[in-house]
Design an enzyme around this catalytic site. Sequence first.
Site, PDB file in Angstrom:
ATOM      1  N   HIS A  81     -66.868 -61.910  -8.020  1.00  0.00           N
ATOM      2  CA  HIS A  81     -67.594 -63.066  -8.934  1.00  0.00           C
ATOM      3  C   HIS A  81     -69.039 -63.035  -7.843  1.00  0.00           C
ATOM      4  O   HIS A  81     -68.803 -62.891  -6.497  1.00  0.00           O
ATOM      5  CB  HIS A  81     -67.075 -64.251  -8.769  1.00  0.00           C
ATOM      6  CG  HIS A  81     -67.734 -65.820  -9.080  1.00  0.00           C
ATOM      7  ND1 HIS A  81     -69.038 -66.011  -8.448  1.00  0.00           N
ATOM      8  CD2 HIS A  81     -67.073 -65.619 -10.688  1.00  0.00           C
ATOM      9  CE1 HIS A  81     -68.967 -67.290  -8.882  1.00  0.00           C
ATOM     10  NE2 HIS A  81     -68.754 -67.195 -10.446  1.00  0.00           N
ATOM     11  N   ASP A  99     -60.412 -64.517  -2.851  1.00  0.00           N
ATOM     12  CA  ASP A  99     -61.128 -65.301  -4.185  1.00  0.00           C
ATOM     13  C   ASP A  99     -60.347 -65.543  -4.766  1.00  0.00           C
ATOM     14  O   ASP A  99     -59.673 -65.257  -5.756  1.00  0.00           O
ATOM     15  CB  ASP A  99     -62.417 -64.630  -4.742  1.00  0.00           C
ATOM     16  CG  ASP A  99     -62.704 -65.606  -6.293  1.00  0.00           C
ATOM     17  OD1 ASP A  99     -62.016 -66.956  -6.158  1.00  0.00           O
ATOM     18  OD2 ASP A  99     -64.312 -65.239  -5.912  1.00  0.00           O
ATOM     19  N   GLN A 121     -59.583 -67.676 -10.111  1.00  0.00           N
ATOM     20  CA  GLN A 121     -58.393 -66.993 -10.851  1.00  0.00           C
ATOM     21  C   GLN A 121     -57.015 -66.998 -11.309  1.00  0.00           C
ATOM     22  O   GLN A 121     -56.327 -66.855 -11.932  1.00  0.00           O
ATOM     23  CB  GLN A 121     -59.863 -66.143 -11.767  1.00  0.00           C
ATOM     24  CG  GLN A 121     -61.201 -66.106 -12.700  1.00  0.00           C
ATOM     25  CD  GLN A 121     -60.942 -67.718 -13.226  1.00  0.00           C
ATOM     26  OE1 GLN A 121     -59.518 -67.929 -13.367  1.00  0.00           O
ATOM     27  NE2 GLN A 121     -62.043 -67.871 -13.181  1.00  0.00           N
ATOM     28  N   LYS A 150     -60.606 -75.292 -11.376  1.00  0.00           N
ATOM     29  CA  LYS A 150     -59.955 -74.420 -12.737  1.00  0.00           C
ATOM     30  C   LYS A 150     -58.321 -75.069 -12.667  1.00  0.00           C
ATOM     31  O   LYS A 150     -57.591 -73.722 -13.270  1.00  0.00           O
ATOM     32  CB  LYS A 150     -60.407 -72.765 -11.979  1.00  0.00           C
ATOM     33  CG  LYS A 150     -61.679 -72.977 -12.108  1.00  0.00           C
ATOM     34  CD  LYS A 150     -61.985 -71.512 -12.346  1.00  0.00           C
ATOM     35  CE  LYS A 150     -63.703 -71.497 -11.711  1.00  0.00           C
ATOM     36  NZ  LYS A 150     -64.824 -71.102 -12.395  1.00  0.00           N
ATOM     37  N   CYS A 164     -71.613 -64.268 -13.548  1.00  0.00           N
ATOM     38  CA  CYS A 164     -71.524 -64.095 -12.577  1.00  0.00           C
ATOM     39  C   CYS A 164     -71.362 -62.614 -11.824  1.00  0.00           C
ATOM     40  O   CYS A 164     -70.387 -62.805 -10.468  1.00  0.00           O
ATOM     41  CB  CYS A 164     -70.992 -65.381 -11.564  1.00  0.00           C
ATOM     42  SG  CYS A 164     -71.358 -67.307 -11.929  1.00  0.00           S
TER      43      CYS A 164
HETATM   44  N1  PMP Z   1     -64.716 -66.492  -7.788  1.00  0.00           N
HETATM   45  C1  PMP Z   1     -64.580 -66.529  -9.297  1.00  0.00           C
HETATM   46  C2  PMP Z   1     -63.502 -65.668  -9.308  1.00  0.00           C
HETATM   47  C3  PMP Z   1     -64.887 -67.420 -10.223  1.00  0.00           C
HETATM   48  O1  PMP Z   1     -64.706 -67.192 -11.206  1.00  0.00           O
HETATM   49  C4  PMP Z   1     -65.058 -68.316 -10.031  1.00  0.00           C
HETATM   50  C5  PMP Z   1     -65.684 -69.258 -10.708  1.00  0.00           C
HETATM   51  N2  PMP Z   1     -66.535 -68.978 -12.178  1.00  0.00           N
HETATM   52  C6  PMP Z   1     -65.796 -69.114  -8.274  1.00  0.00           C
HETATM   53  C7  PMP Z   1     -65.776 -67.992  -7.166  1.00  0.00           C
HETATM   54  C8  PMP Z   1     -66.799 -69.737  -8.070  1.00  0.00           C
HETATM   55  O2  PMP Z   1     -65.955 -70.835  -7.880  1.00  0.00           O
HETATM   56  P1  PMP Z   1     -66.711 -72.653  -7.716  1.00  0.00           P
HETATM   57  O3  PMP Z   1     -68.118 -72.138  -8.699  1.00  0.00           O
HETATM   58  O4  PMP Z   1     -66.106 -73.436  -8.111  1.00  0.00           O
HETATM   59  O5  PMP Z   1     -66.990 -72.498  -6.080  1.00  0.00           O
END
Ligand code: PMP
Length: 412
Positions: A129, A206, A209, A232, A370
């Site tokens: 991401h 990270d 997920q 999440k 993203c």
């Molecule tokens: N990493 C991953 C794999 C994600 O799915 C997301 C959110 N889509 C993020 C980072 C960023 O998370 P947040 O926007 O809640 O900081």
Amino acid sequence: MTQAIKRPFDVNAIRDDFPILNQQVNGHPLVYFDNAATSQKPEVVIEAMNRYYRETNSNVHRGAHALSDRATGEFEAARDQVRKFLNAPSREEIIWVRGTTEGINLVAQSYGRSNLKTGDEIIVSQLEHHSNIVPWQILAQQTGANLKVIPINEQVELDMAAFKSLLTENTRIVAVNHASNAMGTINPIKEITRLAHEAGAIVVVDGAQGAPHLEVDVQDLDCDFYAFSGHKVFGPTGIGALYGRKELLDAMPPYQSGGEMIERVSFSGTTFNELPFKFEAGTPAIAESIGLGAALNYLEQFDKAQLKAHEDQLLQTALKLSADVVGLKLIGKAPDKVSVFSFVVDGLHPSDMGTLLDQQGIAVRTGHHCAQPLMEYLGIPGTSRASFAFYNTVDEVEKLFAALQKIVKLFR
Ligand code: PMP
């Protein structure tokens, strides 16, 4: 140790816990398949936050009065809940952050800037991401370090042989996701930490997920940092947590500064608070932390393996039904996945697909998720993504495919 008795898995009873699910969208019962972007909140989370504002609201840590004591107690109890959720060795290693993004930025700017120099190497993967790419790019620019990328194979899994060959004596940081938001691929974190540690690098996971779908045990994973987002894991937005290994956190400089993170301030010099407060400048997101604690408490009633088994069943149903949709191509075929079904359909742009499904009450996400470097590598502008949570049903998955069949016929 006696195992607490878990609540039996009953998807209909679970759905009753989530008030938002019971509504019509565009004349159809809502089918919410955008859980990888954000998941829905059970009543107990909404109520914990309401109750906090109705009965307890006060600033934490400094108050000489009953409400502040109560607020501090609830806020710190939520931190304990996070510690338990991640199986971290100690509560000092749990830092409140706004979410995964802020957690990764904290590590990049605090650990990264104080430990990296010109010629050092940071490894990320093709599957990340943007939140786990851009902070490292900026760190590389600031320090003169180089960014290297683990390639993926045809199934959209990390190429572990290539990862091994990327590791050198200059590798300082390896940053990868536990599971991919765009494709669902689950990454072999234990093997990654073993190899990275052998090379003398630290590992930042990270967990955006991973936390909603997988058993997370930072001691078993042996990672150095693990970041996840409250919103999440069925908690509120604006809150998340970063686990960091104590000896690393102890040696790191503050990320942001101001109130709460200090021990003593004077114009001749300032000393910093102990862990975890050293990294928590300013009034924290109190209601949100309590809401996240309530979400983790809610999750704890269930056997996580049972939730995962149900989500796997939803994914398997989707995979089976997708074979009958003319022109549909599944993107990301890793056998080991969280419940993310990412796809393209010949002749239909993902954003049109999103609109057409929405007209039938079905919420999916479309676009690059993203993960633009991944899309670029795959040579596609984006995908449509249905991501399932444990409150989704096989019936809903069947509705998605009935809708897809209608759409495909219309455009053929
Ligand atoms: N990493 C991953 C794999 C994600 O799915 C997301 C959110 N889509 C993020 C980072 C960023 O998370 P947040 O926007 O809640 O900081």
